[in-house]
Design a protein around this motif. Structure first.
Motif, PDB file in Angstrom:
ATOM      1  N   VAL A 190     -22.452  11.513  26.623  1.00 25.89           N
ATOM      2  CA  VAL A 190     -23.742  11.251  27.270  1.00 25.89           C
ATOM      3  C   VAL A 190     -23.421  10.752  28.682  1.00 25.89           C
ATOM      4  N   ARG A 191     -24.205  11.237  29.646  1.00 26.53           N
ATOM      5  CA  ARG A 191     -23.980  10.883  31.051  1.00 26.53           C
ATOM      6  C   ARG A 191     -25.315  10.585  31.704  1.00 26.53           C
ATOM      7  N   VAL A 192     -25.346   9.582  32.566  1.00 26.71           N
ATOM      8  CA  VAL A 192     -26.563   9.259  33.303  1.00 26.71           C
ATOM      9  C   VAL A 192     -26.268   9.263  34.800  1.00 26.71           C
ATOM     10  N   CYS A 193     -27.247   9.731  35.568  1.00 25.66           N
ATOM     11  CA  CYS A 193     -27.139   9.807  37.025  1.00 25.66           C
ATOM     12  C   CYS A 193     -28.465   9.362  37.628  1.00 25.66           C
ATOM     13  N   PRO A 194     -28.414   8.731  38.793  1.00 22.30           N
ATOM     14  CA  PRO A 194     -29.666   8.346  39.437  1.00 22.30           C
ATOM     15  C   PRO A 194     -30.399   9.552  40.012  1.00 22.30           C
ATOM     16  N   VAL A 195     -31.705   9.529  39.904  1.00 21.90           N
ATOM     17  CA  VAL A 195     -32.547  10.483  40.629  1.00 21.90           C
ATOM     18  C   VAL A 195     -32.922   9.738  41.904  1.00 21.90           C
ATOM     19  N   THR A 196     -32.245  10.045  42.983  1.00 25.64           N
ATOM     20  CA  THR A 196     -32.303   9.205  44.173  1.00 25.64           C
ATOM     21  C   THR A 196     -33.660   9.179  44.871  1.00 25.64           C
ATOM     22  N   ASP A 197     -34.447  10.237  44.755  1.00 25.15           N
ATOM     23  CA  ASP A 197     -35.720  10.221  45.473  1.00 25.15           C
ATOM     24  C   ASP A 197     -36.838   9.517  44.708  1.00 25.15           C
ATOM     25  N   THR A 198     -36.635   9.216  43.410  1.00 25.23           N
ATOM     26  CA  THR A 198     -37.692   8.563  42.638  1.00 25.23           C
ATOM     27  C   THR A 198     -37.269   7.238  42.006  1.00 25.23           C
ATOM     28  N   GLY A 199     -35.963   6.965  41.963  1.00 23.13           N
ATOM     29  CA  GLY A 199     -35.499   5.746  41.308  1.00 23.13           C
ATOM     30  C   GLY A 199     -35.407   5.890  39.796  1.00 23.13           C
ATOM     31  N   GLU A 200     -35.611   7.107  39.300  1.00 21.34           N
ATOM     32  CA  GLU A 200     -35.509   7.358  37.864  1.00 21.34           C
ATOM     33  C   GLU A 200     -34.060   7.711  37.519  1.00 21.34           C
ATOM     34  N   THR A 201     -33.846   8.075  36.242  1.00 24.05           N
ATOM     35  CA  THR A 201     -32.499   8.393  35.776  1.00 24.05           C
ATOM     36  C   THR A 201     -32.493   9.726  35.050  1.00 24.05           C
ATOM     37  N   PHE A 202     -31.528  10.569  35.397  1.00 24.73           N
ATOM     38  CA  PHE A 202     -31.299  11.839  34.714  1.00 24.73           C
ATOM     39  C   PHE A 202     -30.272  11.578  33.617  1.00 24.73           C
ATOM     40  N   VAL A 203     -30.610  11.974  32.379  1.00 23.45           N
ATOM     41  CA  VAL A 203     -29.738  11.764  31.228  1.00 23.45           C
ATOM     42  C   VAL A 203     -29.336  13.127  30.665  1.00 23.45           C
ATOM     43  N   GLU A 204     -28.042  13.319  30.469  1.00 24.90           N
ATOM     44  CA  GLU A 204     -27.514  14.518  29.817  1.00 24.90           C
ATOM     45  C   GLU A 204     -26.744  14.088  28.575  1.00 24.90           C
ATOM     46  N   TRP A 205     -26.864  14.903  27.503  1.00 18.81           N
ATOM     47  CA  TRP A 205     -26.159  14.593  26.266  1.00 18.81           C
ATOM     48  C   TRP A 205     -25.734  15.922  25.659  1.00 18.81           C
ATOM     49  N   TRP A 206     -24.464  16.055  25.344  1.00 19.64           N
ATOM     50  CA  TRP A 206     -23.966  17.305  24.794  1.00 19.64           C
ATOM     51  C   TRP A 206     -22.811  17.038  23.833  1.00 19.64           C
ATOM     52  N   ALA A 207     -22.414  18.082  23.127  1.00 18.69           N
ATOM     53  CA  ALA A 207     -21.280  17.993  22.204  1.00 18.69           C
ATOM     54  C   ALA A 207     -20.539  19.310  22.174  1.00 18.69           C
ATOM     55  N   GLU A 208     -19.325  19.242  21.720  1.00 20.86           N
ATOM     56  CA  GLU A 208     -18.534  20.412  21.358  1.00 20.86           C
ATOM     57  C   GLU A 208     -18.024  20.137  19.953  1.00 20.86           C
ATOM     58  N   TYR A 209     -18.015  21.156  19.117  1.00 24.86           N
ATOM     59  CA  TYR A 209     -17.592  20.955  17.734  1.00 24.86           C
ATOM     60  C   TYR A 209     -17.119  22.271  17.137  1.00 24.86           C
ATOM     61  N   ASP A 210     -16.494  22.163  16.003  1.00 22.51           N
ATOM     62  CA  ASP A 210     -16.103  23.319  15.208  1.00 22.51           C
ATOM     63  C   ASP A 210     -16.847  23.264  13.888  1.00 22.51           C
ATOM     64  N   ALA A 211     -17.332  24.424  13.450  1.00 19.62           N
ATOM     65  CA  ALA A 211     -18.019  24.550  12.161  1.00 19.62           C
ATOM     66  C   ALA A 211     -17.939  26.011  11.743  1.00 19.62           C
ATOM     67  N   ASP A 212     -18.306  26.283  10.516  1.00 21.40           N
ATOM     68  CA  ASP A 212     -18.368  27.665  10.063  1.00 21.40           C
ATOM     69  C   ASP A 212     -19.404  28.411  10.903  1.00 21.40           C
ATOM     70  N   ALA A 213     -19.113  29.649  11.261  1.00 23.98           N
ATOM     71  CA  ALA A 213     -19.976  30.436  12.149  1.00 23.98           C
ATOM     72  C   ALA A 213     -21.408  30.508  11.641  1.00 23.98           C
ATOM     73  N   GLY A 214     -21.606  30.599  10.346  1.00 23.49           N
ATOM     74  CA  GLY A 214     -22.943  30.697   9.777  1.00 23.49           C
ATOM     75  C   GLY A 214     -23.765  29.429   9.925  1.00 23.49           C
ATOM     76  N   GLN A 215     -23.143  28.315  10.269  1.00 22.05           N
ATOM     77  CA  GLN A 215     -23.842  27.037  10.424  1.00 22.05           C
ATOM     78  C   GLN A 215     -24.163  26.706  11.878  1.00 22.05           C
ATOM     79  N   GLU A 216     -23.551  27.411  12.806  1.00 26.42           N
ATOM     80  CA  GLU A 216     -23.633  27.012  14.213  1.00 26.42           C
ATOM     81  C   GLU A 216     -25.049  27.013  14.775  1.00 26.42           C
ATOM     82  N   GLU A 217     -25.852  28.017  14.475  1.00 23.68           N
ATOM     83  CA  GLU A 217     -27.207  28.074  15.032  1.00 23.68           C
ATOM     84  C   GLU A 217     -28.038  26.871  14.590  1.00 23.68           C
TER      85      GLU A 217
END
Length: 145
Positions: free
Chosen positions: A95-122
């Motif tokens: 998870v990563r947060v960055c300032p939105v400089t023109d509004t004083g708000e915060t942009f939040v990103e959240w992601w993952a990488e993983y391994d699983a059986d192909a039939g489960q990925e979707e």
């Protein structure tokens, strides 16, 4: 390799959002999918700490290990430590947060990488992107409003 992703804007200063996110053991205070967290190894906010999480819907608790915490870039990375309710292998989430400089708000990103059986990925991609990350960002927005 699947890479589910979610992002959003939180109407709060980046310092406030980062303080909430970097409190590794405090996730259930704002994420509705979780009912309890207990630190079982290490010190909260230090790499190597392990939190034991309990899902609000029940089921066996599972552990997550903090593997990176960078206050300068405001990123936090964790992995499952042992069995997990999703049955994935080699899971790494950031998870990563960055300032939105023109509004004083915060942009939040959240992601993952993983391994699983192909039939489960979707289904797992939807679960992580929408159910875990997207829900978490929306609830964080509400908690800090």
């Amino acid at each position: 390799m699947p890479r589910p992703y979610a992002s959003g804007v939180v109407a709060a200063p980046v310092e406030k959002v980062w303080a909430q996110l970097r409190a590794f053991n405090d996730l259930p205070s704002w994420h509705p999918a979780l009912s309890h967290s207990e630190l079982v190894e290490g010190v909260d906010g230090q790499v190597g700490a392990v939190r034991r999480l309990t899902m609000a819907a029940g089921g066996d608790p599972f552990d997550e290990r903090l593997i990176a915490l960078d206050d300068t870039s405001r990123t936090l990375t964790y992995t499952f430590a042992g069995a997990n309710p999703f049955g994935v292998r080699r899971y790494l989430s950031t998870v990563r947060v960055c300032p939105v400089t023109d509004t004083g708000e915060t942009f939040v990103e959240w992601w993952a990488e993983y391994d699983a059986d192909a039939g489960q990925e979707e289904e797992l991609n939807r679960t992580f992107a929408d159910g875990v990350f997207g829900t978490g960002i929306r609830e964080l927005r509400e908690a800090l409003a």
